[in-house]
Design an enzyme around this catalytic site. Structure first.
Site, PDB file in Angstrom:
ATOM      1  CG  HIS A  15      15.328 -31.773 -15.504  1.00 53.50           C
ATOM      2  ND1 HIS A  15      16.124 -32.675 -14.820  1.00 53.50           N
ATOM      3  CD2 HIS A  15      14.044 -32.049 -15.133  1.00 53.50           C
ATOM      4  CE1 HIS A  15      15.368 -33.451 -14.073  1.00 53.50           C
ATOM      5  NE2 HIS A  15      14.108 -33.096 -14.245  1.00 53.50           N
ATOM      6  CB  CYS A  16      13.216 -34.222 -20.374  1.00 50.14           C
ATOM      7  SG  CYS A  16      11.696 -34.795 -21.171  1.00 50.14           S
TER       8      CYS A  16
END
Length: 282
Positions: A125-126
């Site tokens: 997850h960025c």
């Protein structure tokens, strides 16, 4: 940390950085070095504008595209002869089941605590795109990083040239071109380095057909296998070329294009067990 699908401070920061670098490069550095009215200046301004537009476009797609949802009807078929691998839980050996989403997990899928759902072939997850990087947007994310690295080094060359050709008698100030060019150059150095390291990391992952999660899981699996006297092999490693095709698509001419041609539906993936022993990857 914002909810997926919302514009957050990190996203605004990225867009502001792109805008600042673009303005400084095109309207300050190029005029000081080549001049915007010359053929060389106009050509460089056009090329950098196209590169910046590609960065913004691929970034927007990476932010907005769903990384891949697990079909509600998915149920692993343990009797399917075409699926030689079924991922199981570390403890108990049961098929992977998400208690939070109330459905089985396909191979390579993981639950994201931020997105609050399972993501197909989840890499990570960025926060900078406020989205997961998964099966449906991994290539776009990679192409954006590539374009960003090229843009950073291109901008650094133009900024260095512009700084060297500024008038010597210019008085420094907060609104002077010299100050803006120097500040932009200082910001670009760590940014280019960080993006280059990130790009190199994901190139390594692609060549081995791994995700970031699978890499860390593989380190533990390799340690456990060596401890037991066994040899660990990543089951999705198909060989360099097939690994590249599985992520970038079957057409080599489109590998670096800002389009996504996913192989498969993200529920089932080819493994090294699908390859005849004579051609299996080393």
């Amino acid at each position: 940390m914002g909810r997926p699908g919302y514009v957050t401070v990190p996203i605004l920061t990225v867009l502001a950085a792109i805008g600042y670098v673009y303005y400084t490069t095109v309207f300050l550095a190029i005029p000081a070095w080549l001049g915007l009215t010359t053929a060389a200046g106009l050509a460089n301004a056009t090329a950098f504008t196209a590169l910046a537009a590609a960065c913004v476009a691929t970034y927007a797609v990476a932010v907005s595209r769903d990384p891949g949802r697990v079909p509600a009807s998915f149920v692993p078929d343990v009797e399917d002869a075409e699926s030689p691998i079924h991922e199981i839980k570390r403890k108990g050996g049961d098929l992977r089941y998400c208690q939070k989403c109330s459905h089985y997990k396909p191979p390579r899928a993981h639950h994201c605590r931020v997105c609050k759902r399972c993501v197909l072939r989840m890499d990570h997850h960025c926060i900078w795109i406020n989205n997961c990087v998964g099966h449906e947007n991994y290539k776009i994310f990679l192409v954006f990083i590539l374009y960003a690295v090229i843009a950073c080094f291109y901008s650094m060359v133009l900024i260095i040239g512009g700084a060297m050709h500024l008038p010597k008698d210019e008085q420094p100030g907060s609104d002077s071109p010299r100050t803006s060019i120097i500040v932009c150059g200082v910001l670009l150095c760590p940014l280019a380095l960080a993006l280059m390291v990130l790009l190199g990391w994901h190139v390594y992952l692609i060549l081995h057909n791994k995700t970031t999660i699978e890499y860390h899981e593989g380190v533990r699996a390799m340690w456990l296998a060596e401890k037991a006297g066994n040899l660990y092999h990543h089951p999705y490693n198909l060989g360099i070329y097939d690994n590249l095709v599985s992520v970038l698509g079957p057409n080599m001419l489109c590998w670096l294009c800002p389009i996504s041609r996913n192989i498969g539906n993200g529920v089932r993936f080819r493994t090294s067990y699908d390859i005849p022993p004579a051609t299996s990857p080393m």
